[in-house]
Every structure is written in C-alpha cells, then in structure tokens.
Design a protein around this motif. Structure first.
Motif, PDB file in Angstrom:
ATOM      1  N   LEU A 196       0.825  -1.207   0.000  1.00 23.48           N
ATOM      2  CA  LEU A 196       0.000   0.000   0.000  1.00 23.48           C
ATOM      3  C   LEU A 196       0.861   1.260   0.000  1.00 23.48           C
ATOM      4  O   LEU A 196       1.946   1.270   0.582  1.00 23.48           O
ATOM      5  N   PRO A 197       0.367   2.345  -0.634  1.00 27.92           N
ATOM      6  CA  PRO A 197      -0.866   2.430  -1.419  1.00 27.92           C
ATOM      7  C   PRO A 197      -0.684   1.822  -2.806  1.00 27.92           C
ATOM      8  O   PRO A 197       0.428   1.757  -3.320  1.00 27.92           O
ATOM      9  N   LEU A 198      -1.754   1.372  -3.391  1.00 25.64           N
ATOM     10  CA  LEU A 198      -1.700   0.772  -4.721  1.00 25.64           C
ATOM     11  C   LEU A 198      -1.655   1.864  -5.787  1.00 25.64           C
ATOM     12  O   LEU A 198      -2.424   2.829  -5.715  1.00 25.64           O
ATOM     13  N   PRO A 199      -0.784   1.717  -6.782  1.00 23.31           N
ATOM     14  CA  PRO A 199      -0.792   2.675  -7.900  1.00 23.31           C
ATOM     15  C   PRO A 199      -2.151   2.665  -8.586  1.00 23.31           C
ATOM     16  O   PRO A 199      -2.771   1.614  -8.765  1.00 23.31           O
ATOM     17  N   LEU A 200      -2.620   3.839  -8.974  1.00 23.12           N
ATOM     18  CA  LEU A 200      -3.967   3.944  -9.530  1.00 23.12           C
ATOM     19  C   LEU A 200      -4.122   3.127 -10.807  1.00 23.12           C
ATOM     20  O   LEU A 200      -5.170   2.522 -11.037  1.00 23.12           O
ATOM     21  N   ASP A 201      -3.085   3.083 -11.634  1.00 22.15           N
ATOM     22  CA  ASP A 201      -3.209   2.315 -12.870  1.00 22.15           C
ATOM     23  C   ASP A 201      -3.320   0.820 -12.593  1.00 22.15           C
ATOM     24  O   ASP A 201      -4.017   0.091 -13.314  1.00 22.15           O
ATOM     25  N   GLU A 202      -2.684   0.352 -11.518  1.00 19.16           N
ATOM     26  CA  GLU A 202      -2.820  -1.058 -11.138  1.00 19.16           C
ATOM     27  C   GLU A 202      -4.214  -1.341 -10.602  1.00 19.16           C
ATOM     28  O   GLU A 202      -4.805  -2.398 -10.892  1.00 19.16           O
ATOM     29  N   GLU A 203      -4.746  -0.424  -9.802  1.00 23.54           N
ATOM     30  CA  GLU A 203      -6.126  -0.572  -9.316  1.00 23.54           C
ATOM     31  C   GLU A 203      -7.095  -0.621 -10.490  1.00 23.54           C
ATOM     32  O   GLU A 203      -8.039  -1.427 -10.506  1.00 23.54           O
ATOM     33  N   PHE A 204      -6.872   0.238 -11.459  1.00 24.69           N
ATOM     34  CA  PHE A 204      -7.749   0.288 -12.628  1.00 24.69           C
ATOM     35  C   PHE A 204      -7.736  -1.038 -13.378  1.00 24.69           C
ATOM     36  O   PHE A 204      -8.794  -1.595 -13.704  1.00 24.69           O
ATOM     37  N   ALA A 205      -6.558  -1.548 -13.657  1.00 25.91           N
ATOM     38  CA  ALA A 205      -6.444  -2.797 -14.400  1.00 25.91           C
ATOM     39  C   ALA A 205      -7.021  -3.971 -13.616  1.00 25.91           C
ATOM     40  O   ALA A 205      -7.701  -4.839 -14.186  1.00 25.91           O
ATOM     41  N   PHE A 206      -6.781  -4.010 -12.306  1.00 24.95           N
ATOM     42  CA  PHE A 206      -7.289  -5.097 -11.472  1.00 24.95           C
ATOM     43  C   PHE A 206      -8.818  -5.081 -11.433  1.00 24.95           C
ATOM     44  O   PHE A 206      -9.472  -6.102 -11.629  1.00 24.95           O
ATOM     45  N   GLY A 207      -9.377  -3.913 -11.188  1.00 23.68           N
ATOM     46  CA  GLY A 207     -10.830  -3.803 -11.132  1.00 23.68           C
ATOM     47  C   GLY A 207     -11.482  -4.102 -12.469  1.00 23.68           C
ATOM     48  O   GLY A 207     -12.558  -4.711 -12.532  1.00 23.68           O
ATOM     49  N   LEU A 208     -10.832  -3.692 -13.558  1.00 27.79           N
ATOM     50  CA  LEU A 208     -11.364  -3.968 -14.889  1.00 27.79           C
ATOM     51  C   LEU A 208     -11.408  -5.468 -15.145  1.00 27.79           C
ATOM     52  O   LEU A 208     -12.391  -5.993 -15.695  1.00 27.79           O
ATOM     53  N   ASP A 209     -10.366  -6.181 -14.737  1.00 29.22           N
ATOM     54  CA  ASP A 209     -10.368  -7.638 -14.895  1.00 29.22           C
ATOM     55  C   ASP A 209     -11.484  -8.284 -14.089  1.00 29.22           C
ATOM     56  O   ASP A 209     -12.112  -9.254 -14.541  1.00 29.22           O
ATOM     57  N   LEU A 210     -11.738  -7.773 -12.894  1.00 28.99           N
ATOM     58  CA  LEU A 210     -12.847  -8.291 -12.092  1.00 28.99           C
ATOM     59  C   LEU A 210     -14.183  -8.085 -12.791  1.00 28.99           C
ATOM     60  O   LEU A 210     -15.037  -8.984 -12.815  1.00 28.99           O
ATOM     61  N   LEU A 211     -14.387  -6.889 -13.347  1.00 26.55           N
ATOM     62  CA  LEU A 211     -15.627  -6.605 -14.062  1.00 26.55           C
ATOM     63  C   LEU A 211     -15.804  -7.537 -15.257  1.00 26.55           C
ATOM     64  O   LEU A 211     -16.887  -8.090 -15.485  1.00 26.55           O
ATOM     65  N   LEU A 212     -14.747  -7.731 -16.013  1.00 29.47           N
ATOM     66  CA  LEU A 212     -14.838  -8.587 -17.189  1.00 29.47           C
ATOM     67  C   LEU A 212     -15.084 -10.038 -16.807  1.00 29.47           C
ATOM     68  O   LEU A 212     -15.843 -10.753 -17.481  1.00 29.47           O
ATOM     69  N   SER A 213     -14.471 -10.479 -15.717  1.00 28.34           N
ATOM     70  CA  SER A 213     -14.718 -11.847 -15.250  1.00 28.34           C
ATOM     71  C   SER A 213     -16.171 -12.015 -14.836  1.00 28.34           C
ATOM     72  O   SER A 213     -16.808 -13.030 -15.143  1.00 28.34           O
ATOM     73  N   GLY A 214     -16.709 -11.009 -14.148  1.00 27.61           N
ATOM     74  CA  GLY A 214     -18.109 -11.068 -13.745  1.00 27.61           C
ATOM     75  C   GLY A 214     -19.050 -11.075 -14.942  1.00 27.61           C
ATOM     76  O   GLY A 214     -20.050 -11.791 -14.962  1.00 27.61           O
ATOM     77  N   LEU A 215     -18.717 -10.302 -15.975  1.00 23.42           N
ATOM     78  CA  LEU A 215     -19.536 -10.290 -17.181  1.00 23.42           C
ATOM     79  C   LEU A 215     -19.502 -11.649 -17.867  1.00 23.42           C
ATOM     80  O   LEU A 215     -20.511 -12.118 -18.411  1.00 23.42           O
ATOM     81  N   GLY A 216     -18.347 -12.290 -17.851  1.00 22.60           N
ATOM     82  CA  GLY A 216     -18.236 -13.611 -18.446  1.00 22.60           C
ATOM     83  C   GLY A 216     -19.139 -14.619 -17.751  1.00 22.60           C
ATOM     84  O   GLY A 216     -19.796 -15.450 -18.411  1.00 22.60           O
ATOM     85  N   ARG A 217     -19.226 -14.541 -16.442  1.00 16.52           N
ATOM     86  CA  ARG A 217     -20.111 -15.452 -15.695  1.00 16.52           C
ATOM     87  C   ARG A 217     -21.567 -15.166 -16.007  1.00 16.52           C
ATOM     88  O   ARG A 217     -22.376 -16.090 -16.148  1.00 16.52           O
ATOM     89  N   LEU A 218     -21.919 -13.873 -16.137  1.00 16.97           N
ATOM     90  CA  LEU A 218     -23.291 -13.527 -16.494  1.00 16.97           C
ATOM     91  C   LEU A 218     -23.686 -14.115 -17.854  1.00 16.97           C
ATOM     92  O   LEU A 218     -24.784 -14.640 -18.028  1.00 16.97           O
ATOM     93  N   ARG A 219     -22.783 -14.032 -18.799  1.00 15.58           N
ATOM     94  CA  ARG A 219     -23.083 -14.571 -20.120  1.00 15.58           C
ATOM     95  C   ARG A 219     -23.233 -16.093 -20.067  1.00 15.58           C
ATOM     96  O   ARG A 219     -24.173 -16.656 -20.652  1.00 15.58           O
ATOM     97  N   ASP A 220     -22.338 -16.736 -19.340  1.00 15.13           N
ATOM     98  CA  ASP A 220     -22.368 -18.204 -19.275  1.00 15.13           C
ATOM     99  C   ASP A 220     -23.617 -18.718 -18.555  1.00 15.13           C
ATOM    100  O   ASP A 220     -24.127 -19.791 -18.852  1.00 15.13           O
ATOM    101  N   GLU A 221     -24.107 -17.903 -17.598  1.00 15.36           N
ATOM    102  CA  GLU A 221     -25.295 -18.316 -16.854  1.00 15.36           C
ATOM    103  C   GLU A 221     -26.570 -18.009 -17.626  1.00 15.36           C
ATOM    104  O   GLU A 221     -27.672 -18.372 -17.176  1.00 15.36           O
ATOM    105  N   GLY A 222     -26.466 -17.314 -18.740  1.00 11.70           N
ATOM    106  CA  GLY A 222     -27.632 -17.026 -19.565  1.00 11.70           C
ATOM    107  C   GLY A 222     -28.429 -15.852 -19.090  1.00 11.70           C
ATOM    108  O   GLY A 222     -29.590 -15.701 -19.447  1.00 11.70           O
TER     109      GLY A 222
END
Length: 222
Positions: A196-222
């Motif tokens: 800590l503290p986390l660089p903002l660009d790393e936070e951005f990339a990490f959170g974006l990957d989480l969002l995309l992973s969640g979207l992938g699960r939504l699609r797979d679940e129909g």
C-alpha cells in the motif's frame, strides 16, 4: 456612401467550429472545467458570444462537443475489435478511454454534467455493444455492461485528476503511514502494508479484470 451604410458594422468574421471546440478544450485543460464559459471562450477566440451562439444554444451544447472531441481519439475499427474477442476488446477500449481522459484530466468533470451522446461517443458505444451481442450476451446485459464499464472508467479518471500529481510525494507519505500502523489495532492492514498504497493504474487494471470476469459469468449463466 450613405449614412446608414457608414454606420453598418461589417461584423466579426465567422470562426470555424473545429477551432471553437479545440479552444474550448484547451481552456478546460489549462484552467479547469469551471473556467469554460461562453464569455471566456469568446475572449480567448477574440470574438463575441453571438458568434458562439450561432453554433451552440447553451454551454451544455458546447460541453457536449468538447467531450465528443476528446472521445474521438478512442478509435478502433469494428473488425479489429471483433477479432480480439469480447474481453480483450472491452479491455482495450476501456484503456483507450482512460488514456484519453488522462490526456485531458480536467475534462472528466465535464462528463459528469451529461451523458456523452455525440457521434464519437455513440460510435464507441455501438462498437462495444456490437461485440457483446455478437459474443452471446443478451441485449439487456450488453446495455448494462457498457454503461457500467463507461462509468467505471470515468470514476477512475476523476480519481486520477484528484490525486495524480505525478510526483509520488503522497504515495511516500501514505506508505510510511501504513507501515507505521499499530499491529495490535490494525493487524490485517499491517499485513498488507508493504503493498500500500496501490498505484492507480494497477487498481484500474485489477478492477477492470474483475468486471470482465463477472460479465463472463453472467453470459455463461444465460
């Protein structure tokens, strides 16, 4: 020459729309979003506000053009996005939007005033939603997905404007503060203090990957 003709003013020469919008964005870059007004813009252009009102009926209309000009740098062909696959396509567009706002940090606040609806903004939305639909996302999920990603990018861009001095002085202070915490009172935070503290660009990339992973699960679940 008649007296009426002598009194008639030749008027100010017209100012091209592209120059007006470019100058407005320059004002925002240099002085901040609050500094942008029809009067300030007219003064910078050496023109009158009447000239501006020939193009824009309000400051909101001017802001819409400024925001859309900024989003014009987010340019990827639909074929290129489709070839990437939906995850990489959305990741690429999100980073391009974040970078565009990073080049015009003061402009992020303008996007809070109204939803971008200009031709460049509409094109970015169209291409992202098309990738999602072509990848098996339901229409409602595709609409929510793009809206969420756009707001995520904007939120980080505003955060970047608020804290991004580029000198790292705040980071050094926060790092020392975290490392000096009382381990008895804050054992969990003390355990991760070295990260800590986390660089903002790393936070951005990490959170974006989480969002995309969640979207992938939504699609797979129909």
């Amino acid at each position: 020459m008649s007296g009426a003709a002598a009194r008639r003013s030749p008027g100010r020469p017209p100012v091209p729309l592209d120059r007006i919008v470019a100058t407005a964005l320059q004002i925002v870059d240099e002085e901040g979003a609050d500094a942008l007004s029809m009067r300030t813009l007219a003064q910078r252009l050496g023109s009158g506000t009447a000239t501006l009102y020939r193009h824009f009926d309000s400051r909101a209309a001017l802001v819409a053009h400024v925001v859309d000009r900024m989003l014009g740098s987010v340019d990827l062909a639909s074929e290129e996005l489709a070839a990437m696959g939906w995850r990489q396509a959305l990741r690429k567009v999100s980073h391009l939007m974040f970078d565009a706002l990073g080049r015009h940090r003061n402009a992020a606040r303008l996007m809070v005033e109204q939803s971008p609806m200009g031709p460049n903004a509409m094109l970015v939305r169209e291409r992202c939603v098309a990738v999602l639909l072509d990848s098996g996302f339901a229409p409602r999920v595709a609409a929510h997905a793009y809206a969420t990603l756009a707001r995520y990018v904007l939120g980080f861009a505003i955060q970047d404007h608020g804290f991004g001095s580029g000198e790292g002085s705040d980071d050094a202070e926060f790092s020392a503060l975290f490392k000096g915490l009382d381990r008895d009172r804050f054992p969990a935070t003390a355990t991760v203090a070295g990260s800590l503290p986390l660089p903002l660009d790393e936070e951005f990339a990490f959170g974006l990957d989480l969002l995309l992973s969640g979207l992938g699960r939504l699609r797979d679940e129909g």
